[in-house]
Scaffold this motif. Structure first.
Motif, PDB file in Angstrom:
ATOM      1  N   SER A 133       0.834  -1.208   0.000  1.00 18.53           N
ATOM      2  CA  SER A 133       0.000   0.000   0.000  1.00 18.53           C
ATOM      3  C   SER A 133       0.868   1.257   0.000  1.00 18.53           C
ATOM      4  CB  SER A 133      -0.933  -0.003   1.213  1.00 18.53           C
ATOM      5  OG  SER A 133      -0.176  -0.056   2.408  1.00 18.53           O
ATOM      6  N   GLY A 134       2.184   1.059   0.144  1.00 22.89           N
ATOM      7  CA  GLY A 134       3.076   2.217   0.240  1.00 22.89           C
ATOM      8  C   GLY A 134       2.793   3.015   1.505  1.00 22.89           C
ATOM      9  N   ALA A 135       2.447   2.314   2.574  1.00 22.53           N
ATOM     10  CA  ALA A 135       2.100   3.008   3.831  1.00 22.53           C
ATOM     11  C   ALA A 135       3.304   3.762   4.375  1.00 22.53           C
ATOM     12  CB  ALA A 135       1.596   2.004   4.854  1.00 22.53           C
ATOM     13  N   ILE A 136       3.025   4.878   5.030  1.00 26.89           N
ATOM     14  CA  ILE A 136       4.131   5.642   5.609  1.00 26.89           C
ATOM     15  C   ILE A 136       4.090   5.668   7.135  1.00 26.89           C
ATOM     16  CG2 ILE A 136       4.648   7.089   3.584  1.00 26.89           C
ATOM     17  CD1 ILE A 136       2.917   9.276   5.050  1.00 26.89           C
ATOM     18  N   ARG A 137       3.015   5.132   7.731  1.00 32.78           N
ATOM     19  CA  ARG A 137       2.943   5.031   9.195  1.00 32.78           C
ATOM     20  C   ARG A 137       2.229   3.748   9.592  1.00 32.78           C
ATOM     21  NH1 ARG A 137       5.875   8.426   8.483  1.00 32.78           N
ATOM     22  NH2 ARG A 137       5.784  10.624   8.980  1.00 32.78           N
ATOM     23  N   VAL A 138       2.596   3.248  10.776  1.00 24.78           N
ATOM     24  CA  VAL A 138       1.889   2.102  11.359  1.00 24.78           C
ATOM     25  C   VAL A 138       0.898   2.641  12.378  1.00 24.78           C
ATOM     26  CG1 VAL A 138       2.190   0.119  12.912  1.00 24.78           C
ATOM     27  CG2 VAL A 138       3.742   0.425  10.981  1.00 24.78           C
ATOM     28  N   HIS A 139      -0.273   2.019  12.422  1.00 25.44           N
ATOM     29  CA  HIS A 139      -1.321   2.451  13.348  1.00 25.44           C
ATOM     30  C   HIS A 139      -1.844   1.222  14.101  1.00 25.44           C
ATOM     31  CE1 HIS A 139      -5.153   4.144  14.697  1.00 25.44           C
ATOM     32  NE2 HIS A 139      -4.656   5.347  14.427  1.00 25.44           N
ATOM     33  N   ASP A 140      -2.225   1.420  15.372  1.00 23.82           N
ATOM     34  CA  ASP A 140      -2.751   0.303  16.171  1.00 23.82           C
ATOM     35  C   ASP A 140      -3.924  -0.417  15.506  1.00 23.82           C
ATOM     36  OD1 ASP A 140      -0.958   0.515  18.183  1.00 23.82           O
ATOM     37  OD2 ASP A 140      -2.285   1.533  19.610  1.00 23.82           O
ATOM     38  N   ASP A 141      -4.752   0.321  14.781  1.00 22.31           N
ATOM     39  CA  ASP A 141      -5.896  -0.320  14.125  1.00 22.31           C
ATOM     40  C   ASP A 141      -5.438  -1.355  13.103  1.00 22.31           C
ATOM     41  OD1 ASP A 141      -7.591   1.119  15.627  1.00 22.31           O
ATOM     42  OD2 ASP A 141      -8.282   2.470  14.039  1.00 22.31           O
ATOM     43  N   ALA A 157      -2.095  -9.119   4.886  1.00 25.55           N
ATOM     44  CA  ALA A 157      -1.592  -7.986   4.095  1.00 25.55           C
ATOM     45  C   ALA A 157      -2.752  -7.169   3.531  1.00 25.55           C
ATOM     46  CB  ALA A 157      -0.701  -8.499   2.965  1.00 25.55           C
ATOM     47  N   ALA A 158      -3.748  -7.855   2.994  1.00 24.04           N
ATOM     48  CA  ALA A 158      -4.879  -7.156   2.384  1.00 24.04           C
ATOM     49  C   ALA A 158      -5.614  -6.312   3.428  1.00 24.04           C
ATOM     50  CB  ALA A 158      -5.829  -8.163   1.756  1.00 24.04           C
ATOM     51  N   ASN A 159      -5.789  -6.868   4.608  1.00 20.68           N
ATOM     52  CA  ASN A 159      -6.502  -6.130   5.656  1.00 20.68           C
ATOM     53  C   ASN A 159      -5.693  -4.938   6.166  1.00 20.68           C
ATOM     54  OD1 ASN A 159      -9.217  -7.457   6.581  1.00 20.68           O
ATOM     55  ND2 ASN A 159      -7.843  -9.109   5.954  1.00 20.68           N
ATOM     56  N   VAL A 160      -4.393  -5.145   6.286  1.00 17.22           N
ATOM     57  CA  VAL A 160      -3.524  -4.053   6.737  1.00 17.22           C
ATOM     58  C   VAL A 160      -3.495  -2.946   5.680  1.00 17.22           C
ATOM     59  CG1 VAL A 160      -1.107  -3.452   7.252  1.00 17.22           C
ATOM     60  CG2 VAL A 160      -2.127  -5.495   8.271  1.00 17.22           C
ATOM     61  N   ALA A 161      -3.376  -3.351   4.420  1.00 14.84           N
ATOM     62  CA  ALA A 161      -3.353  -2.366   3.339  1.00 14.84           C
ATOM     63  C   ALA A 161      -4.673  -1.600   3.288  1.00 14.84           C
ATOM     64  CB  ALA A 161      -3.075  -3.058   2.009  1.00 14.84           C
ATOM     65  N   ALA A 162      -5.784  -2.336   3.410  1.00 11.36           N
ATOM     66  CA  ALA A 162      -7.098  -1.668   3.378  1.00 11.36           C
ATOM     67  C   ALA A 162      -7.174  -0.627   4.492  1.00 11.36           C
ATOM     68  CB  ALA A 162      -8.211  -2.704   3.532  1.00 11.36           C
ATOM     69  N   LYS A 163      -6.680  -0.985   5.651  1.00 13.75           N
ATOM     70  CA  LYS A 163      -6.699  -0.051   6.782  1.00 13.75           C
ATOM     71  C   LYS A 163      -5.807   1.155   6.491  1.00 13.75           C
ATOM     72  CE  LYS A 163      -8.831  -0.425  10.162  1.00 13.75           C
ATOM     73  NZ  LYS A 163     -10.149   0.207  10.425  1.00 13.75           N
ATOM     74  N   ALA A 164      -4.674   0.908   5.842  1.00 11.76           N
ATOM     75  CA  ALA A 164      -3.771   2.015   5.505  1.00 11.76           C
ATOM     76  C   ALA A 164      -4.473   3.007   4.569  1.00 11.76           C
ATOM     77  CB  ALA A 164      -2.492   1.476   4.864  1.00 11.76           C
ATOM     78  N   TYR A 165      -5.211   2.483   3.587  1.00 12.94           N
ATOM     79  CA  TYR A 165      -5.967   3.366   2.683  1.00 12.94           C
ATOM     80  C   TYR A 165      -7.034   4.127   3.453  1.00 12.94           C
ATOM     81  CZ  TYR A 165      -3.689   1.472  -1.441  1.00 12.94           C
ATOM     82  OH  TYR A 165      -2.750   1.132  -2.377  1.00 12.94           O
ATOM     83  N   GLU A 166      -7.726   3.394   4.318  1.00  9.53           N
ATOM     84  CA  GLU A 166      -8.812   4.015   5.085  1.00  9.53           C
ATOM     85  C   GLU A 166      -8.274   5.143   5.973  1.00  9.53           C
ATOM     86  OE1 GLU A 166     -11.060   0.956   7.176  1.00  9.53           O
ATOM     87  OE2 GLU A 166     -11.510   2.474   8.724  1.00  9.53           O
ATOM     88  N   LEU A 167      -7.097   4.932   6.535  1.00  9.20           N
ATOM     89  CA  LEU A 167      -6.522   5.932   7.441  1.00  9.20           C
ATOM     90  C   LEU A 167      -5.796   7.059   6.692  1.00  9.20           C
ATOM     91  CD1 LEU A 167      -5.032   3.483  10.108  1.00  9.20           C
ATOM     92  CD2 LEU A 167      -6.974   5.022  10.465  1.00  9.20           C
ATOM     93  N   GLY A 168      -5.702   6.908   5.385  1.00  9.64           N
ATOM     94  CA  GLY A 168      -5.039   7.955   4.595  1.00  9.64           C
ATOM     95  C   GLY A 168      -3.526   7.939   4.696  1.00  9.64           C
ATOM     96  N   VAL A 169      -2.935   6.793   5.056  1.00 12.84           N
ATOM     97  CA  VAL A 169      -1.470   6.741   5.140  1.00 12.84           C
ATOM     98  C   VAL A 169      -0.858   5.896   4.017  1.00 12.84           C
ATOM     99  CG1 VAL A 169      -1.350   7.177   7.625  1.00 12.84           C
ATOM    100  CG2 VAL A 169      -1.510   4.801   6.811  1.00 12.84           C
ATOM    101  N   ALA A 170      -1.702   5.480   3.051  1.00  9.52           N
ATOM    102  CA  ALA A 170      -1.191   4.694   1.920  1.00  9.52           C
ATOM    103  C   ALA A 170      -0.834   5.633   0.782  1.00  9.52           C
ATOM    104  CB  ALA A 170      -2.252   3.701   1.465  1.00  9.52           C
ATOM    105  N   THR A 171       0.308   5.395   0.153  1.00 10.71           N
ATOM    106  CA  THR A 171       0.720   6.295  -0.943  1.00 10.71           C
ATOM    107  C   THR A 171       0.643   5.627  -2.309  1.00 10.71           C
ATOM    108  OG1 THR A 171       3.025   5.628  -0.724  1.00 10.71           O
ATOM    109  CG2 THR A 171       2.325   7.547   0.565  1.00 10.71           C
ATOM    110  N   ARG A 172       0.366   4.315  -2.316  1.00 14.05           N
ATOM    111  CA  ARG A 172       0.309   3.651  -3.623  1.00 14.05           C
ATOM    112  C   ARG A 172      -1.073   3.840  -4.224  1.00 14.05           C
ATOM    113  NH1 ARG A 172      -1.603   0.153  -6.586  1.00 14.05           N
ATOM    114  NH2 ARG A 172      -0.371  -0.778  -8.248  1.00 14.05           N
TER     115      ARG A 172
END
Ligand SMILES: O=C([O-])CC(=O)C(=O)O
Ligand SMILES: [Mg+2]
Length: 591
Positions: A506-514, A552-567
Motif C-alpha cells: 500500500s506504500g504506507a508511511i505510518r503504522v497504526h494500532d488499528d 496484508a490485504a486487511n492491513v493495506a485496506a486499513k492504511a488506505y482508510e486511514l489515509g497513510v497509503a501512498t500507492r
C-alpha cells in the motif's frame, strides 16, 4: 501470476519476469519482479552479474546443476559443472534428504545458511515447501542457539553491521550494501535476544532469520530485505571474554551516545531509502524498545515486533480460543507473568479490542488485565516506583508477592507468560488455574524452548487435558489419555510477514494500532473447525502464504482508510494483489 498483474494494471504488462542476457553473456535481472514500488515501475533499475565462474558463486542467480545446456553455453558455464542437468525439484529432494540426516539442530541451521549463501532460490523453495519442518531450523528455537554460538560458526557475513566505530559514517555504510531498493529492514541491538538476554553483535542471527521469513512466509523479495545489527557493545561478560566473539569488545554505550547512533541510523535510512521503507525493531531491551517506538513512530514507518507483532498474534489466539472456552473477550480476566515489551503490548491490544467491542473506555477495560513482574502483582501502591510502561496496569489491590498468590487472588480465566524465564508455570499454578476454570487458557510465550514458561506436556498433563494451550516456541503434539492435543505456536511469525507486506504493497508511511487489530482479526478467521477439534487456536503454518495475503490485504485496506497509503490507485482486490506480489522461488530461465 503474470496474468493477475496484467489484470491489476489494466492490461498493461509492467513486469518483465524474464532476465535478459547482456553483452558478455551475463544475466541482466530486471528489477521490479514481485511487485515493484512505483518508482521502480517507471524506471526499473537493472544490474548485471558476471557470467561463468562468478555466476556459480552468485547466490541470487546460481542454479547449480539446474543450469540447462543452453544456459551453460550462453553463460560460459561449460566445463564448470558436471554433465548432469537436474530439476529444482530433485535439488530440493536431495537437500531435504541431507538436512534430515543431521541429528543436531545447529547442523541443520548451518546447512540451511550455507544453502542461502549458495543458492538463494533453492533455499526459499525448501523453506516454503517444508515450512513446518524448517521453521524451527532457521528460526525459533534453533536461531537462539545459533546466536549464542554465532562467533564460532561464523563463515560469511550476512546483513549490515553498524557499530560505534561507524559513528558519523552510517550513511556511507548503508551505501556499501549492494541492493538499492530496500523495502524492509529488521534491526536489533542484540540486548534482549529472545529470552536469552544480551548477545551483543551475535544477535545478527535474529534479523537474518526474521527476514528470511519475510520472504518465505510473506513473499517480500529477498533483495528488498536488509538485516541490520547495531553494535554498541555488550554487557555479556562471557561474550566479552570469548575469543571468537565478533562484536565490539566493550560494555554497552548508553544515554546520549546510544541515542545519537540510533538517530544517525534512523536518519540515514530515511535519506537513503525514502519514507516507505519499513523498519522493524527486534529484540531491543525494554528500556530502549518503548522509547524508540514512541520517538520514531511519528516520523518513520516503524514497527516493534516484540511489542506490536506479539500483541497482534496473541490477541488472534485469544479471540480464536473464545470458540473453545466460551464468552466474549470482555467476559475474561487475564493474568500475565512478565510486564515487559510483550506483556504490556499484548495487554494493551487486548484492552483496546475489548474497548472497541463494548464501547467501555480503555481505562476501564484495562482493569480486566493484571500483570505480575519480578516483584509481584503490579498494584497501585507500587505506582511511584514503576517504569512508565507498567503504570497503566497498576490497579487497586493489596500487594501479592508471586504468581501463585496472584492466580489465587485474581482468579484469571487466561494465564499468559511473557517473562523470558523458563518453567515458571509450575504444577501448582496450572492446577490452580484448572480448579478455577473448566478450560483454562494457558499461553507460554517466552522463547526459545528452554525459556518457555511450561511445556505442552506439562500444560496438558497438569490440567488433565483441559487446558487450551499455545506457546511461542514449537512443541510437538502430545497424547494424553488417548487424545492427541496439538499445541498452537503463538509466535509473531504469523503476523509480521503479512503485516509488512500489507505496508509495502500500500506504500504506507505510518503504522497504526488499528492495523494490528485487523491483522489479528484476519489471523483468527483462518482457524478452522478441523483445527479447533485438535485444541489448536492458530492455523497450521502450511497455509501461511494464504494467511499472510489475507493479513496484508486487511492491513493495506486499513492504511488506505486511514489515509497513510501512498500507492495509488488502490488495487480493487487487495488479497489478489498481495498474492500477485509474492516472490516465487522457482528458477527463472536465462536467455
Ligand atoms: O523470535 C521469536 O521467535 C519471537 C520473538 O520475537 C521473540 O521471542 O523475541
Ligand atoms: Mg523478538
Amino acid at each position: 501470476m503474470e496474468s493477475t498483474m496484467k489484470e491489476m494494471r489494466g492490461g498493461e504488462s509492467v513486469l518483465d519476469l524474464s532476465p535478459r542476457a547482456t553483452v558478455g553473456g551475463g544475466v541482466e535481472d530486471v528489477y521490479g519482479e514481485d511487485c515493484a514500488t512505483e518508482d521502480q515501475l517507471v524506471t526499473p533499475w537493472t544490474y548485471s552479474v558476471a557470467s561463468g565462474y562468478s555466476l556459480l558463486r552468485d547466490p541470487h542467480h546460481n542454479k547449480g546443476l539446474a543450469f540447462t545446456e543452453t544456459e551453460r553455453d550462453s553463460h560460459y558455464l561449460r566445463g564448470l559443472l558436471p554433465p548432469a542437468v537436474v530439476t529444482q525439484q530433485l535439488q530440493e529432494k536431495k537437500m531435504m534428504d541431507n538436512i534430515r540426516k543431521y541429528q543436531v539442530p545447529l547442523q541443520k541451521y548451518m546447512a540451511m545458511m550455507e544453502l542461502q549463501e549458495r543458492n538463494e532460490r533453492l533455499f526459499y523453495k525448501l523453506l516454503i515447501d517444508n515450512v513446518e519442518e524448517l521453521l524451527p531450523v532457521v528460526y525459533t528455537p534453533t536461531v537462539g542457539e545459533a546466536c549464542q554460538k554465532y562467533g564460532s560458526i561464523f563463515r560469511r557475513p550476512q546483513g549490515l553491521y553498524i557499530s560505534l566505530k561507524e559513528k558519523g559514517k552510517v550513511l556511507d555504510v548503508l551505501k556499501n550494501w549492494p541492493e538499492r531498493s530496500i523495502q524492509v529492514i529488521v534491526v536489533t541491538d542484540g540486548e534482549r535476544i529472545l529470552g536469552l538476554g544480551d548477545l551483543g553483535c551475535q544477535g545478527m542471527g535474529i534479523p537474518v532469520g526474521k527476514l528470511s521469513l519475510y520472504t518465505a512466509l510473506g513473499g517480500v523479495r529477498p533483495s528488498a530485505c536488509l538485516p541490520v545489527t547495531i553494535d554498541v557493545g555488550t554487557n555479556n561478560e562471557e561474550l566479552l571474554k570469548d575469543e571468537f566473539y565478533i562484536g565490539l569488545r566493550q560494555r554497552r554505550a548508553t544515554g546520549q551516545e546510544y541515542a545519537d547512533l540510533l538517530h544517525e541510523f534512523m536518519s540515514a535510512v530515511k535519506q537513503n531509502y525514502g519514507e516507505k521503507v519499513l523498519i522493524q525493531f527486534e529484540d531491543f531491551a525494554n528500556h530502549n524498545a518503548f522509547t524508540l517506538l514512541a520517538k520514531y513512530g511519528t516520523t518513520h514507518l516503524v514497527f516493534n515486533d516484540d511489542i506490536q507483532g506479539t500483541a497482534s498474534v496473541v490477541l488472534a489466539g485469544v479471540v480464536a480460543a473464545l470458540k473453545l472456552i466460551g464468552g466474549t473477550l470482555a467476559d475474561h480476566k487475564f493474568l500475565f507473568l512478565g510486564a515487559g515489551e510483550a506483556g504490556t503490548g499484548i495487554a494493551e491490544l487486548i484492552a483496546l479490542e475489548m474497548s472497541k467491542q463494548t464501547k467501555i473506555p480503555l481505562e476501564e477495560t484495562r482493569k480486566k488485565i493484571w500483570l505480575v513482574d519480578s516483584k509481584g502483582l503490579i498494584v497501585n501502591s507500587r505506582k511511584d516506583s514503576l517504569q512508565h510502561f507498567k503504570k497503566p496496569w497498576a490497579h487497586d489491590h493489596e500487594p501479592v508477592k508471586d504468581l501463585l498468590g496472584a492466580v489465587k487472588a485474581i482468579k484469571p480465566t487466561a494465564l499468559i507468560g511473557s517473562s523470558g524465564v523458563g518453567r515458571t508455570f509450575t504444577k501448582e499454578i496450572i492446577e490452580t488455574m484448572t480448579s478455577l476454570n473448566e478450560k483454562p487458557l494457558i499461553m507460554a510465550l517466552s522463547n526459545p524452548t528452554s525459556q518457555s514458561e511450561c511445556t505442552a506436556e506439562e500444560a496438558y498433563t497438569w490440567s488433565q487435558g483441559r487446558a487450551i494451550f499455545a506457546s511461542g516456541s514449537p512443541f510437538d503434539p502430545f497424547e494424553y489419555k488417548g487424545k492427541v492435543f496439538v499445541p498452537g505456536q503463538a509466535n509473531n511469525a504469523y503476523i509480521f510477514p503479512g503485516f509488512g507486506l500489507g505496508l509495502v504493497i500500500s506504500g504506507a508511511i505510518r503504522v497504526h494500532d488499528d492495523m494490528l487489530l485487523v491483522a489479528s482479526e484476519a489471523l483468527a478467521k483462518q482457524v478452522s473447525e478441523e483445527n479447533y477439534v485438535k485444541g489448536l487456536i492458530y492455523p497450521p503454518f502450511t497455509n501461511i502464504r494464504k494467511i499472510s495475503a489475507n493479513i496484508a490485504a486487511n492491513v493495506a485496506a486499513k492504511a488506505y482508510e486511514l489515509g497513510v497509503a501512498t500507492r495509488l490507485p488502490r488495487p480493487a482486490n487487495l488479497v489478489k494483489y498481495a498474492e500477485s506480489c509474492m516472490y516465487s522461488p522457482v528458477y527463472r530461465s536465462y536467455r
